[in-house]
Design a protein around this motif. Structure first.
Motif, PDB file in Angstrom:
ATOM      1  N   THR A   1      42.390 -63.799   5.426  1.00  0.00           N
ATOM      2  CA  THR A   1      43.522 -62.807   4.986  1.00  0.00           C
ATOM      3  C   THR A   1      43.609 -62.669   3.572  1.00  0.00           C
ATOM      4  O   THR A   1      43.847 -61.758   2.776  1.00  0.00           O
ATOM      5  CB  THR A   1      44.666 -63.315   5.686  1.00  0.00           C
TER       6      THR A   1
ATOM      7  N   ILE B   1      41.297 -63.071   1.115  1.00  0.00           N
ATOM      8  CA  ILE B   1      40.205 -62.317   0.826  1.00  0.00           C
ATOM      9  C   ILE B   1      40.473 -60.752   0.837  1.00  0.00           C
ATOM     10  O   ILE B   1      40.587 -59.854  -0.026  1.00  0.00           O
ATOM     11  CB  ILE B   1      38.865 -62.368   1.425  1.00  0.00           C
ATOM     12  N   VAL B   2      41.180 -60.341   2.047  1.00  0.00           N
ATOM     13  CA  VAL B   2      41.468 -59.043   2.363  1.00  0.00           C
ATOM     14  C   VAL B   2      42.582 -58.464   1.460  1.00  0.00           C
ATOM     15  O   VAL B   2      42.742 -57.528   0.811  1.00  0.00           O
ATOM     16  CB  VAL B   2      41.851 -58.637   3.821  1.00  0.00           C
ATOM     17  N   PHE B   3      43.655 -59.369   1.429  1.00  0.00           N
ATOM     18  CA  PHE B   3      44.942 -59.234   0.691  1.00  0.00           C
ATOM     19  C   PHE B   3      44.434 -58.972  -0.851  1.00  0.00           C
ATOM     20  O   PHE B   3      45.048 -57.959  -1.736  1.00  0.00           O
ATOM     21  CB  PHE B   3      45.861 -60.549   0.519  1.00  0.00           C
TER      22      PHE B   3
ATOM     23  N   MET C   1      38.239 -51.769   7.583  1.00  0.00           N
ATOM     24  CA  MET C   1      38.565 -52.496   6.266  1.00  0.00           C
ATOM     25  C   MET C   1      38.564 -54.158   6.381  1.00  0.00           C
ATOM     26  O   MET C   1      38.168 -54.938   5.839  1.00  0.00           O
ATOM     27  CB  MET C   1      39.605 -51.879   5.503  1.00  0.00           C
ATOM     28  N   TRP C   2      39.293 -54.449   7.494  1.00  0.00           N
ATOM     29  CA  TRP C   2      39.420 -55.792   7.870  1.00  0.00           C
ATOM     30  C   TRP C   2      38.054 -56.631   8.181  1.00  0.00           C
ATOM     31  O   TRP C   2      37.878 -57.549   8.072  1.00  0.00           O
ATOM     32  CB  TRP C   2      40.590 -56.089   8.996  1.00  0.00           C
TER      33      TRP C   2
ATOM     34  N   THR D   1      34.980 -58.231   5.747  1.00  0.00           N
ATOM     35  CA  THR D   1      34.900 -59.425   5.114  1.00  0.00           C
ATOM     36  C   THR D   1      34.156 -60.436   6.255  1.00  0.00           C
ATOM     37  O   THR D   1      33.308 -61.347   5.665  1.00  0.00           O
ATOM     38  CB  THR D   1      36.203 -59.680   4.664  1.00  0.00           C
TER      39      THR D   1
END
Lengths: 555, 99
Positions: A224, A226-228, B54-55, B58
């Protein structure tokens, strides 16, 4: 499980170097993240509210009082309310707030907040207007959590957020490699907490135990974070794959614009929100762009028995005039599984899926996370100085950084709490000239960074071993001082009712004072027992001169 | 920590391996998610799916990055990951142009 020796060695180095590079940033991110679980309580603690005219009624005000206030304010201040305003229905006396300078989105320290209250004695109804600088302690704590205190901006994003995003990538690699190097011995030593084989072994065992036991939490946090940090860049990267297909469907642009005077009654708006999700309780309304073509009211919906997808609440987006539910609203309806999964990931980061139990759980896990990085660094330092049969300069620098940054950052937060409460409570902020003291937000910043820098410099000067003991002692004393600051203010201003409402903060401060005192005691013991070539042998030589250390005798 | 005489084939060129994992790994992660948004369950028109996609980038990327050190050399890492990248991108855009 057997793993080839060369693979083990590779992942051992990977674990070491990713940990060393990212550990200290992550330490700050984790312990500050733990504190953000209770940032509202801390904000309440540092700026106790003066109760209004002896009103000790903790019950929320009835809805018709809110409506009266809203109607009166709309008549007298319609222009000011156009840009938006907020209502917190949990408050015991109705109050409307809006920004007369600044806005809620950016982290600006000089926001001016206007408040309108009903003047109970006047007929017909009059409002009382007040203006003050918005206190942003909770947001500053949040900022420390998201950026580790690194300032500056890249584009419209905070630079520190990007830095922590990169640190989170290293953190993921450290997690994977940490598991890989444990695989051969995992089943044998997972629950082994060996105290008899020296303190190094004990640190290693607890490092492994905490790491493996909270692995799912850490994997989620790494993902989370990294995504934030990088979501905008990832969306950009995905654009070519969509070709001409829009990534987000855009509705018809609205034609009609609205007027704040025709706002439907609050009861009607709340009924619409309640109808959308009967399990939730709408508590906070935030209106935006009320005279534009795209007005919106964001309603915070509490659900103490269920998962919420924001840090505190679920967010319902509603058109304030037509009462239509807007996109980005949380969904409890069947279907929309992708949206729900994404929302769930937010909740998994915020720890907001199990009410207060979840918050306490995340508080503890965040602190364990910080422990993981601190112990990891210490283990590496020990191993390195044992292997080299001396304490090399690089080891000393890393030790000073580890102790200085970790303890310094925590000490800075505690002393900021202490000084901020005393400064604000003494009314100093009202009278003194200069931006620093007239605006507590600046005082918080100056206090945090000066304590942090001074302690890091002190650690380099004194050496890690000595500074670790002193820092822990200072933490003990300053944590123990927090409840006394509360008592002092209560004595000075008996009309502050906030002392009892934030007694939990004071109790936790006492608990942490005990923990730090114990840690200080253990650190001192370890220093007495430390071998000659250990980092912890006292007096440790300052970084700048290795000569003095050989002249003085240990202990 | 690790002296050069003790280092084994897996440990050499960590920089090359890391770079391969970062860049080729990211390219592969993006194209995998590209396949997902067009051919995975759900309509591409839904904004929810875009957010989910998008999630998803990663974790794909991180798994490749964490595994890249298993390659015996940096060259091999670039060779394998690079050819997978080329292969996946060619097939993706070929499929899209046929559609």
């Amino acid at each position: 499980m057997k793993v080839r020796a060369d693979i083990l060695r590779t992942y051992q180095s990977l674990h070491t170097w990713t940990g060393i590079c990212a550990g200290l940033l992550l330490f700050i991110g984790f312990y500050a993240g733990s504190l953000t679980m209770f940032k509202h309580q801390l904000q309440q603690w540092i700026t106790p509210t003066v109760s209004v005219a002896g009103d000790h009624n903790p019950m929320p005000a009835p809805l018709r009082d809110w409506q009266t206030l809203l109607d009166t304010t709309l008549q007298q201040q319609a222009l000011a309310l156009q840009a938006g305003f907020t209502l917190d229905l949990r408050e015991s006396a109705p109050v409307i707030r809006w920004y007369s300078q600044g806005n809620a989105r950016e982290l600006r320290l000089d926001n001016q907040l206007s408040e309108a209250r009903l003047n109970a004695s006047s007929q017909p109804q009059q409002i009382v207007l007040q203006q003050h600088t918005e206190n942003r302690f909770a947001d500053l704590l949040d900022y420390l959590h998201r950026s580790a205190g690194i300032g500056g901006e890249i584009g419209h994003d905070q630079a520190g957020v990007y830095v922590l995003g990169i640190a989170a990538v290293l953190y993921f690699l450290a997690l994977v490699s940490g598991v890989v190097i444990l695989l051969p011995t995992l089943t044998k030593t997972f629950f082994a907490l060996r105290t008899s084989k020296g303190s190094s072994r004990f640190w290693l065992d607890s490092h492994n135990l905490v790491g493996i036991a909270s692995l799912p939490f850490h994997l989620i946090i790494a993902w989370t974070v990294i995504v934030f940090a990088f979501h905008d860049l990832i969306y950009d990267g995905l654009t070519p794959f969509y070709g001409d297909t829009p990534m987000f469907a855009q509705g018809e642009p609205p034609r009609q614009s609205y007027d704040v005077a025709s706002l439907p009654p609050l009861a009607q708006q709340l009924a619409a929100a309640q109808a959308y999700s009967p399990a939730h309780k709408p508590v906070h309304l935030s209106y935006m762009r009320l005279n534009s073509r795209s007005p919106v009211v964001i309603i915070q919906m509490l659900n103490p028995d269920g998962m919420v997808r924001g840090p505190d609440a679920d967010y319902l987006y509603m058109h304030p005039y037509t009462l239509e539910i807007q996109p980005f609203t949380f969904s409890n309806q069947p279907g929309a599984d992708y949206g729900k999964t994404v929302m769930g990931l937010f909740a998994l980061h915020y720890g907001s899926y199990a009410g207060d139990w979840g918050r306490w759980g995340y508080f503890v896990m965040g602190l364990f996370g910080a422990f993981l990085f601190y112990s990891g660094n210490l283990l590496w330092l020990d191993k390195r100085s044992q292997k080299q049969q001396q304490v090399s300069r690089s080891t000393r620098v890393m030790a000073a950084l580890t102790v200085g940054v970790s303890l310094g950052s925590m000490l800075a937060v505690v002393l900021t709490l202490l000084s901020g409460k005393l400064l604000g409570g003494n009314g100093l902020s009202e009278n003194l000239p200069g931006a620093l003291l007239s605006n507590l937000n600046y005082a918080y910043l100056v206090s945090y960074y000066s304590v942090f820098v001074v302690f890091v410099v002190w650690t380099f000067w004194q050496g890690a071993a000595r500074a670790a003991y002193q820092g822990l002692l200072l933490l003990t004393v300053s944590c123990a001082a927090l409840p006394f600051a509360s008592l002092y203010l209560q004595w000075r201003q008996p009309d502050l009712y906030a002392f009892s409402s934030t007694a939990g903060v004071d109790l936790m401060a006492l608990l942490f004072a005990t923990i730090f005192a114990f840690a200080a005691y253990k650190t001192q013991q370890r220093q007495h027992k430390a071998a000659l070539h250990s980092l912890w042998s006292l007096p440790a030589a300052p970084v700048h001169s290795a000569v003095t250390s050989s002249l003085e005798s240990p202990g | 920590m690790t002296r050069s005489n003790r280092s084994t084939p897996t440990q050499k060129d960590w920089l090359q391996k890391t770079l391969a994992g970062v860049f080729a790994g990211l390219a592969i992660a993006f194209v995998c998610v590209g396949f997902f948004v067009w051919y995975g369950p759900g309509s591409i028109e839904s904004g929810d799916k875009t957010q989910f996609a998008m999630w998803l980038v990663t974790p794909f990327w991180l798994v490749i990055l964490a595994g890249v050190y298993l390659f015996p050399s940096g060259r091999r890492a670039w060779l394998v990951l690079g050819s997978i990248t080329v292969l996946l991108y060619c097939s993706f855009f070929l499929l899209r142009s046929l559609a």
